[in-house]
Design an enzyme around this catalytic site. Sequence first.
Site: not given
Length: 415
Positions: A92, A119, A143, A312, A343, A346, A367
């Site tokens: 986000g 997202s 969400y 997350h 995830d 990585i 990221r």
Amino acid sequence: AQIYRRGVFGYRPAVPVSPDVLETKAYAAMSPTARSYIHTGAGRGDTMSANRDAFDQWRIVPRMMRDTQQRDQSIELFGRRLDSPFLTAPIGVSEMAHPDGDLALARGARAAGVPVIISTQASQPMEDICAELGDQERWYQLYWSKDDELVESLVRRAERAGCTALVVTLDTTLLGWRVEDLDLAWLPFARGMGIAQYTSDPVFQRLVQERVANPTNETDDQPRPRPGAVRSLAKLSRTYPGSTLDNLRSPEPRAAVETFLDVFSRLDLTWERLAWLRERTSLPILVKGIQHPDDAELALEHGVDGIVVSNHGGRQVDGAIGSLAALPGVVDVVAGRVPVLFDSGIRCAADAFKALALGATAVCIGRPWVWGLALGGADGVQQVLETYRAELDLQMNLTGVTSIGEITPETIVPA
Ligand code: FNR
């Protein structure tokens, strides 16, 4: 090989190829708020460290003398062939890193042939992102809001915009204890960033108008912003077009931020509620944030079509296990019934290789795409994603495997 060959003729990569250099330079180029928001993990960052440590627990054992001339890194997911086992993780407020935000992500990912998970807190409405994506595969990350009508509206829009799966993120019923963001008093949301998905939604717009018509006293009860904060907001709003001091001054944007804060956290969700969503869409439903094998079993009992093992990026529960450490247990329980994606942590193709070897069907880049975005916009995203694909291809070549299916548990050993 192309990169080496081009280098001989003076080609220079758009952004650093080394993930560590990329990370350092990207954060150095960001504002303190952007750096804090993107980089921060929960608490003292233990879970983020555990994510990296988990990869160190495994080592790849290369095999020799296998014909690797023909290599294929495509995979099949939900009946579709994808060019590689990589997708971009939903992140986000990407406009913190670059004003073009998710439009640049879409352009870069499309050029690199990598599917995007959009997202719910993307910086532009999903319809605009999907227009940039053209034919490129995309999923929508949901969400689950307090307002069911809003949830349904978002799902409907995702379907219309051509998203082919829903990823329901379970681990963020509330934001984690992110100390750097707390120290900065959570400026991104104070400025109304990351709510484009909501503000472009007719149901949300109605909720905002209702609030404008019936103002609560919340706004008045809040302390007036400190002069320093107002100054820095003014400065930041010049850096990021679209976010303005209006958030503090005019009733409507402020009501939008307050409405978002109201509907965002949803603490009453239980597994039974998945049936409600199942009735409302025929898209495959994946649940993201699974760490415990028992939760994987419960997810399957409640009819999910896929699981994303993730913590997350270490941003939610401080002191949690590394995401890769959670993967084998989940893969075991799932036993091939649905795809298991992975995830959190990585940073290079070897990491992806280890996750695939432990049973992941595909992996999501988090990221690192934001770092590429920060330094090179769409070109930066494209290069980061192409780098993963190229490095994995080389990795496959040098370890003696020619397809993703050959990346089995036998290709790795405990360190
Ligand atoms: C995230 N993540 C996330 N996940 C999600 O489902 N919806 C979201 O809006 C976001 N937003 C978000 C913002 C930022 C700045 C980060 C770093 C992460 C989590 C994301 O999808 C993924 O799980 C992690 O990024 C994976 O960890 P690494 O590899 O980035 O460390």
